[in-house]
Design a protein around this motif. Sequence first.
Motif, PDB file in Angstrom:
ATOM      1  N   LYS A   1     -28.947 -43.988  11.593  1.00  0.00           N
ATOM      2  CA  LYS A   1     -30.111 -44.615  12.216  1.00  0.00           C
ATOM      3  C   LYS A   1     -30.439 -45.931  11.525  1.00  0.00           C
ATOM      4  CE  LYS A   1     -32.134 -40.232  13.759  1.00  0.00           C
ATOM      5  NZ  LYS A   1     -33.327 -39.357  13.743  1.00  0.00           N
ATOM      6  N   LYS A  43     -22.058 -33.469  12.777  1.00  0.00           N
ATOM      7  CA  LYS A  43     -22.765 -34.324  11.837  1.00  0.00           C
ATOM      8  C   LYS A  43     -21.856 -35.422  11.293  1.00  0.00           C
ATOM      9  CE  LYS A  43     -26.450 -31.245  10.288  1.00  0.00           C
ATOM     10  NZ  LYS A  43     -27.156 -30.650   9.129  1.00  0.00           N
ATOM     11  N   THR A 102     -33.107 -47.365   6.619  1.00  0.00           N
ATOM     12  CA  THR A 102     -32.760 -46.136   7.315  1.00  0.00           C
ATOM     13  C   THR A 102     -33.587 -44.998   6.738  1.00  0.00           C
ATOM     14  OG1 THR A 102     -30.922 -44.742   8.067  1.00  0.00           O
ATOM     15  CG2 THR A 102     -30.867 -45.468   5.763  1.00  0.00           C
ATOM     16  N   GLN A 126     -29.172 -45.987  17.008  1.00  0.00           N
ATOM     17  CA  GLN A 126     -28.563 -44.713  16.647  1.00  0.00           C
ATOM     18  C   GLN A 126     -27.063 -44.786  16.897  1.00  0.00           C
ATOM     19  OE1 GLN A 126     -31.782 -41.187  17.281  1.00  0.00           O
ATOM     20  NE2 GLN A 126     -30.832 -41.911  19.167  1.00  0.00           N
ATOM     21  N   ALA A 146     -25.838 -36.448   8.315  1.00  0.00           N
ATOM     22  CA  ALA A 146     -26.906 -36.455   9.313  1.00  0.00           C
ATOM     23  C   ALA A 146     -26.309 -36.342  10.710  1.00  0.00           C
ATOM     24  CB  ALA A 146     -27.726 -37.740   9.202  1.00  0.00           C
ATOM     25  N   THR A 190     -32.192 -41.664   7.015  1.00  0.00           N
ATOM     26  CA  THR A 190     -31.289 -40.519   7.088  1.00  0.00           C
ATOM     27  C   THR A 190     -30.551 -40.312   5.781  1.00  0.00           C
ATOM     28  OG1 THR A 190     -29.438 -41.855   7.921  1.00  0.00           O
ATOM     29  CG2 THR A 190     -30.911 -40.876   9.550  1.00  0.00           C
TER      30      THR A 190
END
Length: 482
Positions: free
Chosen positions: A63, A161, A53, A153, A59, A55
């Motif tokens: 991902k 977030k 990933t 995703q 975030a 991220t």
Amino acid sequence: MASPRRRTPRRRVWPKIRLLLLVAVVAAGGTALYPVWKAANPDPPELKVRYRTDTPATATAAKPSLEVFNDTDKALPLSDVTLRYWFTADGAAGPSSYAFNCVNAVFGCSNVAGRIIAMDKATDTADHYLEVRFTAAAGDLKPGANSKGIDLQLFRTDHKKLKQSDDRSFDAEMTSYKAAEKVTAYKRGVLAWGEEPDGTKASDEKKKTAKAAPEPLPAPPAGVLFDDFTYQGPKDPALFKHGWLVRTSKGGPGVENTWSAQGVSFPTAEGSHADGQVLNLRASTDGTKAGTKQASLGTAASKFRDGTYAARIHFSDEPTTGDAGDHVNQTFYTIGGKDSTYSELDNEYMPNGGWGRPGPKLDTVTWYDHKSNDRVYETTNKSLDTWHTMLIRVKDGVVAYWLDGKKLFLSDGKYAPRADMSVNFNHWFIDLPFKGDRAWDMKVDWLYYNANDTLSAKQVQSAVDGFTDEGMHYFDTVRESR
């Protein structure tokens, strides 16, 4: 000079060693010792999963990028494989508060399906999982092969977030692919890789009592485009990978040179006849050209002609904010070709009318030549201020427009598509009759196109329900003309 000793590959030696050990165990203590020996000598995994990933713990979206390896000497159909990415929902959020999309896969995101599922028994590191499956058209992994990166995703539909620090499958340090036992994999319903949140491992004998294998996910039908608009926003990479363009270019219609990505969003659906997320197109103005923003989303490809075009659309008679009275145009249309092949099919809803004609009204229009204004149309004079299923059906040179299963208008002869077209949704101002801030919203729940058949609204809805029930939120198997 003596020749070097040839080493026997481990794969050939390992089964022999295991067999000798098993014979020794049975000789020493009979079958009573077999479970003990088996626990210490589990079968090697048939497949494995690697993860990375890019991220941080906080975030806008998780991902996970995943790779599936076939570690057997036989081909592995990807449709036999199910992946689970385990996470903890933030706050009181439930499965419907999360969404998934596929950004990239070698075999195409059209062959990736995903569902968010709440666990029966939560743990400290997971109370939900993203379940990822593959259609039959994803193909097979050859022995020793890997799927390459499957970029996914996972995000909240309220677009807040994520806090990933308590998500079991998340690991911010894995920025390059590494074996990930906290992402589990199943082969025909049986745990084949990794460790579930309750401690069950692929090597455990009890995992053999897994639930029955799920029904294989069929390949998406050929010649069909479906999208229920599960995206983060106008800059979501999946939106562009799936063939959509957010218009920001100059020109008309409406107030020229005011097309903006700011009016394109994907909020949680509200009200009846819509689930999950919707596409929202907002046209806003303060009554001046400088303060006007129009919104449009359309397919990048012009590859649609005969067949069934269908969309579930919420038209609006009142602005979301500000004073009413604008001549707004809420449009579902197709367009393509030029000059002698120009083609355009329009559904234009104008709650307050336009061009000197009162509203509310829906114009269904088939164009032959926009330069000479050569077109035929029918006007339906009534309010459409709610959800509706809009159909355009094209077959044998005849174009038919339908509203909620009722035929509105037919055109034929020269008034039929002469070129492949793109599919578009627009929301724009015909003019600016007064000053003051206001904003109008037009919503789209889903788009469906079938190049092979002319279908009824009920048939389309049945197909859409079947796709979403399987977690197939997007696929495109429509081929471009050569």
